[in-house]
Design a protein around this motif. Structure first.
Motif, PDB file in Angstrom:
ATOM      1  N   SER A  95      -2.334  -3.653  11.817  1.00 31.56           N
ATOM      2  CA  SER A  95      -3.581  -4.257  12.322  1.00 31.56           C
ATOM      3  C   SER A  95      -4.651  -3.376  12.684  1.00 31.56           C
ATOM      4  O   SER A  95      -5.887  -3.549  12.398  1.00 31.56           O
ATOM      5  CB  SER A  95      -3.260  -5.330  13.328  1.00 31.56           C
ATOM      6  N   ASN A  96      -4.354  -2.295  13.241  1.00 27.96           N
ATOM      7  CA  ASN A  96      -5.336  -1.292  13.519  1.00 27.96           C
ATOM      8  C   ASN A  96      -5.675  -0.644  12.025  1.00 27.96           C
ATOM      9  O   ASN A  96      -6.971  -0.340  12.165  1.00 27.96           O
ATOM     10  CB  ASN A  96      -4.544  -0.037  14.267  1.00 27.96           C
ATOM     11  N   ALA A  97      -4.947  -0.421  11.216  1.00 23.80           N
ATOM     12  CA  ALA A  97      -5.286   0.097   9.794  1.00 23.80           C
ATOM     13  C   ALA A  97      -6.410  -1.001   9.095  1.00 23.80           C
ATOM     14  O   ALA A  97      -7.270  -0.468   8.603  1.00 23.80           O
ATOM     15  CB  ALA A  97      -3.999   0.323   9.033  1.00 23.80           C
ATOM     16  N   SER A  98      -6.158  -2.380   9.226  1.00 21.62           N
ATOM     17  CA  SER A  98      -6.823  -3.021   8.633  1.00 21.62           C
ATOM     18  C   SER A  98      -8.251  -3.195   9.533  1.00 21.62           C
ATOM     19  O   SER A  98      -9.254  -3.196   8.747  1.00 21.62           O
ATOM     20  CB  SER A  98      -6.342  -4.656   9.051  1.00 21.62           C
ATOM     21  N   TYR A 102      -9.630  -0.096  -1.171  1.00 23.80           N
ATOM     22  CA  TYR A 102      -9.257   0.138   0.239  1.00 23.80           C
ATOM     23  C   TYR A 102      -7.820  -0.683   0.273  1.00 23.80           C
ATOM     24  O   TYR A 102      -7.595  -1.741  -0.272  1.00 23.80           O
ATOM     25  CB  TYR A 102     -10.074  -0.374   1.274  1.00 23.80           C
ATOM     26  N   TYR A 103      -7.073   0.235   0.994  1.00 19.05           N
ATOM     27  CA  TYR A 103      -5.603  -0.460   1.170  1.00 19.05           C
ATOM     28  C   TYR A 103      -4.874   0.279   2.361  1.00 19.05           C
ATOM     29  O   TYR A 103      -5.524   1.119   2.865  1.00 19.05           O
ATOM     30  CB  TYR A 103      -4.771  -0.241  -0.206  1.00 19.05           C
ATOM     31  N   ILE A 104      -3.680  -0.254   2.541  1.00 28.08           N
ATOM     32  CA  ILE A 104      -2.789   0.341   3.645  1.00 28.08           C
ATOM     33  C   ILE A 104      -1.348   0.606   3.151  1.00 28.08           C
ATOM     34  O   ILE A 104      -0.994  -0.224   1.986  1.00 28.08           O
ATOM     35  CB  ILE A 104      -2.518  -0.574   4.766  1.00 28.08           C
ATOM     36  N   LYS A 105      -0.948   1.916   3.194  1.00 28.11           N
ATOM     37  CA  LYS A 105       0.253   2.214   2.560  1.00 28.11           C
ATOM     38  C   LYS A 105       1.427   2.388   3.423  1.00 28.11           C
ATOM     39  O   LYS A 105       1.133   3.149   4.443  1.00 28.11           O
ATOM     40  CB  LYS A 105       0.178   3.219   1.436  1.00 28.11           C
ATOM     41  N   PHE A 150      -1.007 -11.901   5.897  1.00 28.28           N
ATOM     42  CA  PHE A 150      -2.133 -12.491   5.619  1.00 28.28           C
ATOM     43  C   PHE A 150      -3.310 -11.277   6.010  1.00 28.28           C
ATOM     44  O   PHE A 150      -4.550 -11.848   6.013  1.00 28.28           O
ATOM     45  CB  PHE A 150      -2.330 -13.717   6.167  1.00 28.28           C
ATOM     46  N   ILE A 151      -2.899 -10.440   6.253  1.00 23.03           N
ATOM     47  CA  ILE A 151      -3.860  -9.257   6.401  1.00 23.03           C
ATOM     48  C   ILE A 151      -4.709  -9.126   4.903  1.00 23.03           C
ATOM     49  O   ILE A 151      -4.022  -9.131   3.907  1.00 23.03           O
ATOM     50  CB  ILE A 151      -3.247  -7.657   6.644  1.00 23.03           C
ATOM     51  N   ARG A 152      -5.977  -8.773   4.968  1.00 22.45           N
ATOM     52  CA  ARG A 152      -6.893  -9.202   3.852  1.00 22.45           C
ATOM     53  C   ARG A 152      -6.807  -8.223   2.969  1.00 22.45           C
ATOM     54  O   ARG A 152      -7.440  -8.139   1.647  1.00 22.45           O
ATOM     55  CB  ARG A 152      -8.164  -9.508   4.339  1.00 22.45           C
ATOM     56  N   TYR A 153      -6.024  -6.773   3.225  1.00 27.13           N
ATOM     57  CA  TYR A 153      -6.130  -5.600   2.123  1.00 27.13           C
ATOM     58  C   TYR A 153      -4.741  -5.446   1.814  1.00 27.13           C
ATOM     59  O   TYR A 153      -3.849  -5.911   2.522  1.00 27.13           O
ATOM     60  CB  TYR A 153      -6.872  -4.234   2.924  1.00 27.13           C
ATOM     61  N   PRO A 154      -4.383  -5.032   0.813  1.00 28.13           N
ATOM     62  CA  PRO A 154      -3.273  -4.823   0.186  1.00 28.13           C
ATOM     63  C   PRO A 154      -2.392  -3.833   1.118  1.00 28.13           C
ATOM     64  O   PRO A 154      -2.926  -2.579   1.386  1.00 28.13           O
ATOM     65  CB  PRO A 154      -3.215  -4.002  -1.014  1.00 28.13           C
ATOM     66  N   ILE A 155      -1.320  -4.254   1.420  1.00 21.66           N
ATOM     67  CA  ILE A 155      -0.292  -3.271   2.067  1.00 21.66           C
ATOM     68  C   ILE A 155       0.908  -2.608   1.091  1.00 21.66           C
ATOM     69  O   ILE A 155       1.524  -3.906   0.442  1.00 21.66           O
ATOM     70  CB  ILE A 155       0.497  -4.006   3.302  1.00 21.66           C
ATOM     71  N   LYS A 156       0.942  -1.495   0.814  1.00 20.11           N
ATOM     72  CA  LYS A 156       1.340  -1.042  -0.516  1.00 20.11           C
ATOM     73  C   LYS A 156       2.735  -0.424   0.009  1.00 20.11           C
ATOM     74  O   LYS A 156       2.888   0.064   1.193  1.00 20.11           O
ATOM     75  CB  LYS A 156       0.781  -0.180  -1.311  1.00 20.11           C
ATOM     76  N   MET A 157       3.815  -0.324  -0.635  1.00 19.46           N
ATOM     77  CA  MET A 157       5.100   0.225  -0.523  1.00 19.46           C
ATOM     78  C   MET A 157       5.869   0.853  -1.862  1.00 19.46           C
ATOM     79  O   MET A 157       5.531   0.089  -2.884  1.00 19.46           O
ATOM     80  CB  MET A 157       6.218  -0.379   0.040  1.00 19.46           C
ATOM     81  N   ASP A 158       6.431   1.989  -1.706  1.00 24.97           N
ATOM     82  CA  ASP A 158       6.928   2.396  -2.980  1.00 24.97           C
ATOM     83  C   ASP A 158       8.418   2.066  -2.879  1.00 24.97           C
ATOM     84  O   ASP A 158       8.985   2.055  -1.972  1.00 24.97           O
ATOM     85  CB  ASP A 158       7.139   3.879  -3.147  1.00 24.97           C
ATOM     86  N   VAL A 159       8.660   0.777  -3.680  1.00 26.22           N
ATOM     87  CA  VAL A 159       9.974   0.194  -3.444  1.00 26.22           C
ATOM     88  C   VAL A 159      11.020   0.575  -4.544  1.00 26.22           C
ATOM     89  O   VAL A 159      10.681   0.694  -5.777  1.00 26.22           O
ATOM     90  CB  VAL A 159      10.111  -1.314  -3.461  1.00 26.22           C
ATOM     91  N   ASN A 218       2.066  -7.935   0.795  1.00 26.12           N
ATOM     92  CA  ASN A 218       1.520  -9.171   1.402  1.00 26.12           C
ATOM     93  C   ASN A 218       0.775  -9.797   0.477  1.00 26.12           C
ATOM     94  O   ASN A 218       0.321  -9.533  -0.463  1.00 26.12           O
ATOM     95  CB  ASN A 218       0.400  -8.657   2.621  1.00 26.12           C
ATOM     96  N   SER A 219       0.673 -11.125   0.817  1.00 23.49           N
ATOM     97  CA  SER A 219      -0.285 -12.064  -0.129  1.00 23.49           C
ATOM     98  C   SER A 219      -1.605 -11.989   0.180  1.00 23.49           C
ATOM     99  O   SER A 219      -2.329 -12.560  -0.717  1.00 23.49           O
ATOM    100  CB  SER A 219       0.534 -13.418   0.093  1.00 23.49           C
TER     101      SER A 219
END
Length: 626
Positions: free
Chosen positions: A34-37, A60-63, A201-210, A233-234
């Motif tokens: 949430s802070n990153a968003s 812009y994204y969160i990883k 439902f955070i509005r920016y992509p939350i990415k992970m290397d899976v 996230n969707s």
């Protein structure tokens, strides 16, 4: 490197945070995301007012990154970053909110939403980490800084290098113990689950290397691992979409995705309010009652979001108990949150939302009743008991809200009807809404007490649930028509010629009835001539507020207060049995006592009441047969 101490109060708060504030440690990730968003939101807002700054959302994204071998978990964002002074201000003082300050400084009201209360949420990281490191480079700065802390002892700040604007938070995850399984916060599947649960439902992509597996060389016997970047996230919540864009299938899919129930929802309600308080909600009326609905394990409530971030799984304050079967969620940007995001700081908004939701649920149920009767009756089979209990509970405080939703089986219509429908068919001379109680419709149909009311052509509502009469006693009247049990000693039906004859004959047989009353002393309040019986020889009626069915219910309760109905034994003087009573009174008082006990026990059996002495009853029958 500068070594700094937390303020004394902040130090104590941090210790509390680490040890007790959050009930679920997994929420640390929600707070950091949430802070990153928020940090990205700040760039977006600045771009709206600064012509030299552009905002390309795709950049812009969160990883979220894991390094299992080093026990490191990283949350990286491309947001606005922090200067050294901002680090000290936001990370050096517990409960100092950088986002809140930013919002105030920029007089941000209707612009892009700022979720976070940066400060306290950040410190949730210490629930799972021994060391927390923050590397940040602020927008417009060439210099980056590193903030690091091992907890309540203090923190250090020093210059460092960072190629891009933004913030990287690095958590050194604690070693696991038997009680605490911290290793799970380094596992991809667990992190994905937490992100989907709280931050979907955070509005920016939350990415992970899976890391995934796929078959090797088109064979299914051997698999090879590969790593790919996925967006977890969707981003766009269904409740913020235009209702016209959504289908029934979309709502049903959301119902299933959120695990609101194993059934299909009977009806969905999509609410979007933009007034003195802003909120969106999607509510569901289930088709079937949950298997644990009446168990201690069942917990009512709606999911509560603040700007797309889940803050409570079950917010019970949003639903009254009588609508506790409703499932769904509420999202509002107007809710103020305190240190844990789990406890609402100002609940005035919440109460207003709850009030509006309550009205909306009722109006939708009334609409269902009016326009989709079969669906409503299906719903009513599952949840009528809850509505009736809502009428009865709190001394009838909510009866006005719920009485129009109630339905009962009709003796005339042979189906479920509302009070309004009943009243619309009442003859002009009819004074009361009549009802009869029993274990089943079939048994109620055969009750002797219904004869006079039925002969008058009056409709009778059948009550076959233990809660029914208790609820009706709270309602008392509907549209100025009082409710009257067919077992009441006074039915409020005008006397006719036959009744006058009965009154005259009753006076003639006063001594007979007095003797019968003496035989049944302590069992009945009185023995009287019946004005309601036509074909049956005997029945029980009641004086006072407690009916026989209510007595049964109260007697079955664990804290039985031994509440009894004031029973009256009514005798049909036009039945052949009465001639036997007269004969016994004139010639054999012992036989009259025998007949009296038999008739009383017969009346008990008709009502489904237990006979006090079954052996004596069977012996009495044998005496009559000899």
């Amino acid at each position: 490197m500068e070594k700094k101490q937390f303020q004394a109060e902040s130090k104590r708060l941090l210790e509390m945070m680490i040890n007790s504030i959050y009930s679920q440690k997994e929420v640390f990730l929600r707070e950091l995301i949430s802070n990153a968003s928020d940090a990205i939101d700040k760039i977006y807002y600045k771009a709206l007012t600064d012509e030299n700054l552009s905002f390309n959302k795709d950049s812009y994204y969160i990883k979220v990154v894991t390094e299992k071998e080093n026990r490191l978990l990283k949350i990286i964002d491309t947001g606005i970053g922090m200067t050294k002074d901002e680090m000290e201000a936001n990370l050096g003082v517990i409960a100092q909110s950088g986002s809140l300050a930013f919002k105030k400084e920029n007089e941000l009201k209707d612009g892009h939403d700022i979720i976070g209360q940066f400060g306290v949420g950040f410190y949730a990281a210490f629930m799972v980490a021994d060391v927390v490191t923050v590397i940040s480079r602020a927008l417009g700065s060439d210099v980056a800084y590193k903030w690091e802390s091992k907890g309540a002892d203090g923190y250090t700040i020093e210059p460092t290098e960072k190629d891009t604007v933004g913030t990287e938070i690095i958590l050194k995850i604690k070693e696991g113990t038997e009680e605490e399984h911290f290793d799970e916060y380094l596992e991809d599947y667990r992190l994905k689950t937490i992100i989907k649960k709280y931050s979907d439902f955070i509005r920016y992509p939350i990415k992970m290397d899976v890391t995934e597996q796929k078959p090797k060389d088109d064979t299914e016997n051997e698999y090879v691992e590969f790593t790919e970047e996925q967006t977890i996230n969707s981003m766009v919540p269904i409740w913020r979409k235009n209702k016209n864009e959504l289908t029934t299938e979309d709502y049903e899919n959301f119902y299933n995705e959120k695990h609101y129930g194993f059934d299909k929802p009977l009806k969905h309600i999509h609410i979007s309010v933009d007034g003195s308080i802003r909120y969106n909600a999607i509510l569901y009326i289930p088709e079937k009652i949950p298997f644990d609905y009446y168990s201690k394990e069942f917990e009512k409530g709606l999911e509560l979001y603040s700007n797309g971030v889940l803050i409570m799984n079950k917010c019970g304050d949003l639903l009254p108990d009588y609508f506790s079967f409703v499932k769904g969620m509420v999202d509002s940007e107007d809710l103020s949150l305190n240190i844990s995001r789990e406890i609402l700081q100002h609940d005035r908004q919440l109460k207003l939302i709850a009030k509006n939701i309550n009205k909306k649920i009722k109006s939708e149920l009334l609409s269902l009743l009016k326009n989709e009767r079969e669906k409503y009756e299906e719903f009513y089979k599952s949840f009528s008991r809850q509505l009736k209990f809502g009428v009865y509970n709190d001394f009838g405080m909510h009866k006005e809200e719920l009485q129009d939703l109630l339905m009962f089986y009709s003796s005339k219509e042979k189906k479920m009807v509302t009070f309004d429908e009943y009243i619309s068919r009442m003859p002009e001379e009819q004074k009361y809404i009549y009802y009869a109680s029993g274990e089943s419709y079939d048994r109620i149909d055969k009750l002797p007490q219904t004869e006079l009311v039925s002969d008058k052509g009056y409709e009778i509502l059948y009550f076959n649930e233990d809660i029914d009469e208790f609820a009706i006693k709270m309602i008392m009247n509907y549209k100025e028509k009082e409710f009257k049990s067919v077992s009441s000693s006074d039915l409020g039906i005008e006397a006719d010629e036959n009744d006058t004859t009965s009154e005259k004959e009753a006076n003639e047989h006063q001594e007979l009835f007095a003797h019968m009353k003496d035989v049944l002393i302590g069992k009945v309040k009185d023995v009287r001539v019946s004005k309601r019986l036509k074909s049956h020889p005997v029945c029980l009626s009641t004086d006072g507020e407690v009916t026989i069915e209510m007595e049964k219910v109260l007697s079955a309760m664990p804290d039985n207060q031994n509440v009894k109905a004031d029973k009256v034994l009514e005798i049909n003087i036009h039945h052949d049995v009465f001639q036997s009573l007269k004969g016994a009174f004139d010639h054999d008082k012992d036989k009259l006592s025998l007949y009296t006990n038999l008739l009383y026990n017969q009346a008990l059996l008709i009502e489904g009441l237990p006979i006090q002495d079954p052996l004596e009853f069977t012996n009495d029958i044998c005496k009559v047969m000899v």
